[in-house]
Structure formats: structure tokens, C-alpha cells
Design a protein around this motif. Structure first.
Motif, short mmCIF file in Angstrom:
data_model
loop_
_atom_site.label_atom_id
_atom_site.label_comp_id
_atom_site.label_asym_id
_atom_site.label_seq_id
_atom_site.Cartn_x
_atom_site.Cartn_y
_atom_site.Cartn_z
N GLU A 1 2.01 5.04 0.63
CA GLU A 1 1.82 5.96 1.73
C GLU A 1 1.11 7.22 1.23
O GLU A 1 1.52 7.81 0.23
N GLN B 1 -8.95 9.71 8.02
CA GLN B 1 -8.80 8.27 7.88
C GLN B 1 -9.90 7.71 6.97
O GLN B 1 -9.63 6.86 6.11
N THR C 1 -0.32 11.10 1.68
CA THR C 1 -0.09 12.36 2.39
C THR C 1 -1.17 13.37 2.01
O THR C 1 -1.43 13.60 0.82
N LYS D 1 0.82 -1.20 0.00
CA LYS D 1 0.00 0.00 0.00
C LYS D 1 0.87 1.26 0.00
O LYS D 1 1.82 1.39 0.76
N ASP E 1 -3.47 6.13 9.30
CA ASP E 1 -2.28 5.70 8.56
C ASP E 1 -2.05 6.61 7.35
O ASP E 1 -2.29 6.23 6.20
N PHE E 2 -1.62 7.81 7.62
CA PHE E 2 -1.35 8.81 6.58
C PHE E 2 -0.46 9.88 7.19
O PHE E 2 -0.27 9.94 8.41
N ALA E 3 0.08 10.73 6.34
CA ALA E 3 0.87 11.88 6.80
C ALA E 3 0.09 13.16 6.49
O ALA E 3 -0.74 13.19 5.58
N ARG F 1 -0.87 11.61 16.05
CA ARG F 1 -1.63 10.35 15.97
C ARG F 1 -1.66 9.79 14.55
O ARG F 1 -2.39 8.85 14.28
N CYS F 2 -0.91 10.41 13.64
CA CYS F 2 -0.80 9.87 12.29
C CYS F 2 0.68 9.57 12.02
O CYS F 2 1.51 9.66 12.94
N ARG F 3 1.05 9.20 10.82
CA ARG F 3 2.44 8.83 10.56
C ARG F 3 3.40 10.00 10.75
O ARG F 3 4.49 9.85 11.27
N GLU F 4 2.96 11.18 10.31
CA GLU F 4 3.86 12.34 10.36
C GLU F 4 3.04 13.62 10.17
O GLU F 4 2.03 13.62 9.47
#
Length: 324
Positions: free
Chosen positions: A4, A115, A6, A2, A33-35, A68-71
Motif C-alpha cells: 500500500e 495515480q 501513501t 502489492k 489506489d493509494f492513501a 476517491r482514494c483509500r484514505e
């Protein structure tokens, strides 16, 4: 594997320090699960807006804000601009994400919004524009109504913008392919963008509440000072893209004009106001459309007749005028 994802979210801001912290937190607080590539473009505010912006920069830099997300990449600038569309243009030129959106400095995302959007974009790989539901709230943050969103139908965009801007997300590639925002527009730049994307790319509706759309006395959407220009701009765009000025849009323009320009004794009378708006609507429609359009007959329905004499705020929210 998958890819990534952003999100590049742009917040144009000018003297909205009263609401700005809530807007920023609604973005930075998104989990999934995202930036996030967050850009705040301030127009040289004279209130405490820059102080608010700096405070969240400090919290992120010092690790005080729970990511609380990837970045989260947080960027901002404060300088004079030529208005909201100019500020948005600056932000999107800096944006580096896959999915673009903008969130005005008095609106907010609901928890879980990004999300849900990320999951739907991953499911529909060809989706260029995705929009969800939104609710209206007042200056205090109290919910006062629901935006009249509906399933996607390109043709219906002619007479009603059912795509709510703070609940809309679009791919960077589609945004660039259609030329981005039209810098000459001051009110309906979102509607103009939706139509240009929709003419070339797949659009989809996500039946889930994603955002709060705040209405207050200085909102461009309801302010008497800007309402006429707002309605006329949307009317002009419908004529440009669809070849006709739908009766609903002409009525909105005429209603705004009559409420603003009629003497108080006439504007206060519902009968007199309806008569004036009716005459104005018929005359303006005949002039813009060079006659009667059969497509307008479909708009002469019970729902639209029920809006006659109502204020813009009451039509939008379903509630009578109130202190926003």
C-alpha cells in the motif's frame, strides 16, 4: 501482494487565501489506489487562509468531501516560521508516507496525477525521484505556457533545472538519506534537493502532465524583488555541485541585475541592455570560473542566443510579458 502506497504532500502557505482552496481541492480530489497524508503548514497568515484550511477540515470530518482514494489524513498548523524552507521542513518532519512531495499554495495537481505517479513508482522499484510535465498558468488559472521539462540527464542539471518542483515526487528514504532540504536556501531548495538525490539514486521522467505551476506578480520565480537573489542562489549551487557556473546561469544573474539597476533610459533600449548584460556575463563568468570553460562553448547555440534580450517570463513560457 502489492504494498500500500501513501503520499505525504506538504503545502507551505502564507497569505495565499486567494488560491489556497484550489490547491487543497487538487490534492483531496485525487483518485486511485493509494492513501494521502496531507499537511498544510501555514506561516501565520493574516488573510482568510486559516478559514479556508478549517473549511476543508470540516468537510472531511463531517463526510461532506467525497474521498476517491483509500484514505485521506488531513493535518495542518498555523504559526510564525522563517520562510518557505522552514515551513517545508516542519511538514516533512511530520510526514509519514512513502512518497514525499510539496505543492505550493498557488499551484495545483492535475486530475489523475497521483495515480500515474503511484503506478510508475511501482513499476520502477529503484526509482528515488520521479518527475513529470507541468504547465504554467496565470493568476486566473489560464494556461500560458509549458515548463521546459525533458528526459533525465544528470549533467544537464548544471545549466538548467528541467525538473519542475510541483510535478516532482521522491521517496522518503532518499530524502532522509541526503539530509532533507537545506534550511539556508530560500529559492533554489528544490534544485539543491534534486541534485543531491540524483548523485546517489536513480531518477526517472514520466512524460505526462501532472501539475499547474502558477505565475503571478508575487511569485518568487518572477518577482523583480526576489529575482536577483533567486538567480544567484541557483548559480552558486551549480558551481558548488558541478564545479563551474554555466554561462546560462551567469547570464540569468546578469540579466536580472542589469534590468534592475540600469537607468530607465538604458534598460528600455534593447541594444543597450544586451550590451550591458553581455559585458557583465563575460566578466562574471571569467571571475567565477577562473577563466574560460570549454563546456560553455556548447551553450553558445541558436536556442540560447534566441533568449537574448527576452524577459524571464518570456523565456519561461514562450510568451511576451503579460499580467500574471
Amino acid at each position: 501482494m502489492k504494498a500500500e502506497l501513501t503520499f505525504s504532500i506538504v503545502t507551505p502557505s502564507y497569505n495565499q487565501g486567494e488560491f489556497l482552496a484550489e490547491t487543497i481541492e487538487s490534492v483531496l480530489g485525487q483518485a486511485g489506489d493509494f492513501a494521502i497524508d496531507y499537511l498544510i503548514v501555514d506561516g501565520g497568515s493574516t488573510d482568510r487562509s486559516v478559514e479556508v484550511i478549517r473549511e476543508y477540515q470540516r468537510r472531511l470530518d463531517q463526510g461532506e468531501w467525497p474521498v476517491r482514494c483509500r484514505e485521506i489524513r488531513y493535518r495542518w498548523l498555523s504559526e510564525k516560521d522563517a520562510g518557505q524552507t522552514d515551513a517545508l521542513g516542519k511538514g516533512f518532519r511530520m510526514a509519514e508516507g512513502d512518497i514525499f512531495a510539496w505543492l505550493n499554495s498557488d499551484d495545483t495537481y492535475l486530475p489523475g496525477a497521483l495515480q500515474a505517479v503511484a503506478e510508475r513508482f511501482e513499476e520502477g522499484g529503484d526509482t528515488a525521484l520521479l518527475y513529470g510535465d507541468a504547465q504554467y498558468c496565470d493568476a486566473r488559472g489560464e494556461v500560458i505556457g509549458r515548463y521546459r521539462t525533458q528526459s533525465y540527464d544528470y549533467g544537464k542539471l548544471a545549466w538548467f533545472n528541467f525538473i519542475c518542483q510541483p510535478a516532482a515526487f521522491f521517496r522518503k528514504e532518499a530524502f532522509l538519506a541526503v539530509g532533507g532540504l537545506d534550511a539556508t536556501l530560500h529559492f533554489a531548495m528544490d534544485y539543491d534537493l534534486w541534485v543531491r538525490i540524483a548523485r546517489r539514486f536513480p531518477c526517472r521522467y514520466l512524460p505526462k502532465p501532472l501539475a499547474n505551476y502558477r505565475l503571478h506578480e508575487t511569485s518568487k520565480t518572477v518577482s523583480d524583488r526576489t529575482l536577483i537573489a533567486n538567480c544567484e542562489e541557483a548559480e552558486r549551487l551549480a558551481l558548488k555541485y558541478f564545479g563551474w557556473a554555466p554561462l546560462t546561469r551567469v547570464y540569468n544573474t546578469c540579466s536580472a541585475r542589469c534590468r534592475a539597476n540600469l537607468p530607465n533610459c538604458f534598460a528600455a533600449s534593447r541594444v543597450a541592455l544586451l550590451a550591458a548584460v553581455g559585458v557583465c556575463t563575460i566578466a562574471r563568468s571569467l571571475r567565477l570560473n577562473r577563466g574560460i570553460r570549454l563546456r560553455d562553448l556548447a551553450l553558445l547555440n541558436r536556442e540560447n542566443f534566441g533568449k537574448l534580450g527576452k524577459s524571464r517570463l518570456e523565456i519561461m513560457t514562450g510568451n511576451k510579458d503579460q499580467d500574471c
